[in-house]
Design a protein around this motif. Structure first.
Motif, PDB file in Angstrom:
ATOM      1  N   ARG A   1      71.339  48.556 -31.807  1.00  0.00           N
ATOM      2  CA  ARG A   1      72.715  49.073 -31.807  1.00  0.00           C
ATOM      3  C   ARG A   1      73.125  49.137 -30.334  1.00  0.00           C
ATOM      4  O   ARG A   1      72.480  49.832 -29.537  1.00  0.00           O
ATOM      5  CB  ARG A   1      72.756  50.450 -32.454  1.00  0.00           C
ATOM      6  CG  ARG A   1      74.146  51.071 -32.545  1.00  0.00           C
ATOM      7  CD  ARG A   1      75.028  50.334 -33.489  1.00  0.00           C
ATOM      8  NE  ARG A   1      76.223  51.123 -33.854  1.00  0.00           N
ATOM      9  CZ  ARG A   1      77.342  50.599 -34.275  1.00  0.00           C
ATOM     10  NH1 ARG A   1      77.458  49.274 -34.392  1.00  0.00           N
ATOM     11  NH2 ARG A   1      78.368  51.354 -34.597  1.00  0.00           N
TER      12      ARG A   1
ATOM     13  N   VAL B   1      66.608  44.061 -33.655  1.00  0.00           N
ATOM     14  CA  VAL B   1      68.047  44.224 -33.811  1.00  0.00           C
ATOM     15  C   VAL B   1      68.398  45.608 -33.283  1.00  0.00           C
ATOM     16  O   VAL B   1      67.837  46.613 -33.728  1.00  0.00           O
ATOM     17  CB  VAL B   1      68.490  44.023 -35.274  1.00  0.00           C
ATOM     18  CG1 VAL B   1      67.743  44.937 -36.228  1.00  0.00           C
ATOM     19  CG2 VAL B   1      69.990  44.211 -35.419  1.00  0.00           C
TER      20      VAL B   1
ATOM     21  N   PRO C   1      74.030  41.415 -37.650  1.00  0.00           N
ATOM     22  CA  PRO C   1      75.150  41.985 -36.883  1.00  0.00           C
ATOM     23  C   PRO C   1      76.494  41.815 -37.573  1.00  0.00           C
ATOM     24  O   PRO C   1      77.307  42.746 -37.610  1.00  0.00           O
ATOM     25  CB  PRO C   1      75.082  41.218 -35.546  1.00  0.00           C
ATOM     26  CG  PRO C   1      73.641  40.856 -35.403  1.00  0.00           C
ATOM     27  CD  PRO C   1      73.199  40.530 -36.801  1.00  0.00           C
TER      28      PRO C   1
ATOM     29  N   SER D   1      67.971  51.697 -31.713  1.00  0.00           N
ATOM     30  CA  SER D   1      68.025  50.907 -32.935  1.00  0.00           C
ATOM     31  C   SER D   1      68.114  51.826 -34.143  1.00  0.00           C
ATOM     32  O   SER D   1      67.607  52.953 -34.117  1.00  0.00           O
ATOM     33  CB  SER D   1      66.778  50.021 -33.056  1.00  0.00           C
ATOM     34  OG  SER D   1      66.802  49.280 -34.262  1.00  0.00           O
TER      35      SER D   1
ATOM     36  N   TYR E   1      76.059  45.351 -33.083  1.00  0.00           N
ATOM     37  CA  TYR E   1      74.631  45.119 -33.312  1.00  0.00           C
ATOM     38  C   TYR E   1      74.237  43.830 -32.595  1.00  0.00           C
ATOM     39  O   TYR E   1      74.968  42.840 -32.625  1.00  0.00           O
ATOM     40  CB  TYR E   1      74.330  45.019 -34.796  1.00  0.00           C
ATOM     41  CG  TYR E   1      74.564  46.308 -35.548  1.00  0.00           C
ATOM     42  CD1 TYR E   1      73.519  47.204 -35.754  1.00  0.00           C
ATOM     43  CD2 TYR E   1      75.832  46.642 -36.021  1.00  0.00           C
ATOM     44  CE1 TYR E   1      73.739  48.400 -36.422  1.00  0.00           C
ATOM     45  CE2 TYR E   1      76.055  47.833 -36.692  1.00  0.00           C
ATOM     46  CZ  TYR E   1      75.007  48.709 -36.888  1.00  0.00           C
ATOM     47  OH  TYR E   1      75.220  49.891 -37.542  1.00  0.00           O
TER      48      TYR E   1
ATOM     49  N   VAL F   1      70.628  47.691 -42.220  1.00  0.00           N
ATOM     50  CA  VAL F   1      69.882  47.178 -41.072  1.00  0.00           C
ATOM     51  C   VAL F   1      68.565  47.902 -40.849  1.00  0.00           C
ATOM     52  O   VAL F   1      67.599  47.322 -40.337  1.00  0.00           O
ATOM     53  CB  VAL F   1      70.762  47.238 -39.801  1.00  0.00           C
ATOM     54  CG1 VAL F   1      71.012  48.674 -39.365  1.00  0.00           C
ATOM     55  CG2 VAL F   1      70.143  46.431 -38.668  1.00  0.00           C
TER      56      VAL F   1
END
Length: 472
Positions: A263, A261, A383, A344, A323, A354
């Motif tokens: 950013r 995941v 997200p 991230s 995200y 997160v």
């Protein structure tokens, strides 16, 4: 430079109405608190061994009075570069997947900070106690060790679970003063050198740093609310570079593994950059044709009004952050345009949901273990959860500042103020007052971005947190 207090409001105002307006939670449920107390006494047994790294002389750098300490660091000079040890609070040792704490954390998303007290992501017995990297206490952590070359580029990254013990708790101003006096603590004596190198690399990557002054609200000894302008110190920037280095390393691990995941922020459209060039020209700022946005911003003096106006205009290039979660298929957008590469969130798990999930992916991938199923199951929703909490956090922060601005200005209707024009339209402008440090809208004509104007306060609505100005 220390924060400058430029406005106060007598004791008595509180943020209770604001908390009600945004339906902010007041404390935690009994089941969440019970699980947290039990976790302190009996933390979860996680996969893999936990290294004993308590001999590392780690230190923390946070705002004064902070208790929710996510990170501790040690920066060492090496013959051909640097070694960074970065310990991150290991929340997974206290949060059972699917349990009461986990469910409540997903509902909150992140810690919200208000002048009269925060709304924490996790119960304080964890966030300010057993999970926090408080000085002198042995704590469970995820320890990142990153070796760089002489230019600050990473050569190797090692991440594992560890036991750590922070030796000192510093704040930014204390560290800045020590650096200025050439007596920085040995654990961070190399931070200025590495921090400057990483800033240079950031400019080369195209990272955008906007040095707009931060508005800060806190209370003085008498309980009066103060609105302050807090300039960003060099230590702020250097410390942030260590976090960015870690987050970029984590992103690379996840991208290579095909699961994670990130950013993300799309690159600005060419038309937006062309518009910014026209704005710079109108402000009288020389922008060489061969220089990128990041290179130009790095040369500006944040004390100059035209620089402030261009920083404000550049925020238009940073819209669309979010995200991006992926599992098996590489995402279409994997970079963050404001940082200049993949990135991230992994360095603030006490305060941000997160980070706990992204960290577990990095730990599993680097140990050649399967990513935990509870992490995979959550990826699709992260997200959405984080975007919602980011929106709420921004609204709450703005509302707190607006409230204090209204309190401070309530008795000054009719007064005039000097201001710098940040953005101008035909009959109105966004301005930054020189004293107190209020960002507001003013009606009028003939505004010029980067120009200095005199404006008059015409109305204040304390209940609605609104102030109105007009150009004199």
């Amino acid at each position: 430079m220390a924060p400058v207090a430029l406005g106060t409001h007598p004791a008595g105002g509180d943020f209770g109405r604001l908390r009600t307006e945004f339906a902010l939670p007041d404390g935690f449920g009994a089941d969440v608190l019970a699980e947290a107390e039990a976790a302190v006494m009996d933390p979860l047994q996680l996969d893999g061994d936990r290294e004993d790294a308590t001999a590392l002389p780690l230190v923390t750098i946070d705002p004064p009075g902070s208790k929710d300490l996510d990170q501790a660091l040690l920066v060492e000079r090496r013959p051909r570069g640097f070694r960074v040890h970065y310990a991150i609070a290991d929340l997974a040792a206290f949060v059972a997947p699917g349990g009461p704490i986990d469910r409540e954390a997903r509902r909150r998303g992140q810690t919200l900070y208000l002048p009269d007290g925060n709304v924490p992501l996790h119960p304080p017995v964890l966030s300010e106690g057993a999970a926090s990297l408080l000085p002198g206490e042995t704590r469970r952590a995820v320890l990142w060790t990153i070796d760089t070359d002489a230019d600050g580029e990473p050569l190797s990254v090692h991440v594992r679970r560890a036991l750590v013990r922070s030796t000192e708790q510093f704040d930014y101003e204390t560290v800045q003063a020590a650096v200025r006096a050439d007596r920085a603590h040995p654990s961070i004596a190399a931070l200025p050198v590495l921090g400057r190198l990483r800033r240079e690399l950031a400019v080369h990557r195209g990272a955008l740093e906007l040095q707009l002054p931060e508005q800060e609200v806190n209370a003085d000894e008498e309980g009066n609310w103060r609105l302050m302008r807090r300039p960003r110190t060099d230590v702020d920037a250097w410390n942030a570079e260590i976090s960015l280095l870690t987050g970029m390393s984590a992103a690379r691990i996840m991208i290579d593994a095909g699961i994670g995941v990130l950013r993300t922020l799309p690159e600005a459209e060419p038309d937006a950059v062309s518009w910014l060039r026209r704005s710079a020209r109108a402000l009288g700022i020389d922008w060489p044709a061969e220089a990128g946005v990041a290179e130009l911003l790095s040369t500006l003096d944040p004390r100059q009004p035209e620089s402030l106006a261009l920083y404000a205009d550049t925020t238009r290039l940073l819209r669309g952050a979010g995200y991006t979660a992926f599992d098996g298929t590489a995402p279409e957008v994997s970079t963050h345009a404001g940082i200049g590469g993949p990135y991230s969130h992994v360095t603030a798990p006490i305060r941000r949901l997160v980070d706990r999930f992204a960290t577990e992916i990095c730990l599993a991938v680097t140990a050649d273990r399967p990513v935990p199923e509870w992490v995979r199951e959550a990826l699709g929703r992260l997200p959405e959860l984080m975007s919602a909490s980011d929106t709420l956090a921004a609204r709450v922060e703005r509302a707190c500042v607006d409230q204090v601005e209204a309190w401070i200005l309530a008795d000054r209707i009719g007064d005039t103020f000097g201001a710098v024009v940040l953005r101008a339209e035909e009959t109105r402008a966004e301005v930054l007052l020189e004293e107190p440090p209020v960002i507001a809208k003013s009606s009028g004509e003939g505004f010029t971005e980067g120009g200095r104007v005199t404006i008059r306060l015409t109305a204040v609505d304390v209940d609605k947190r609104k102030v109105s100005f007009e150009r004199v």
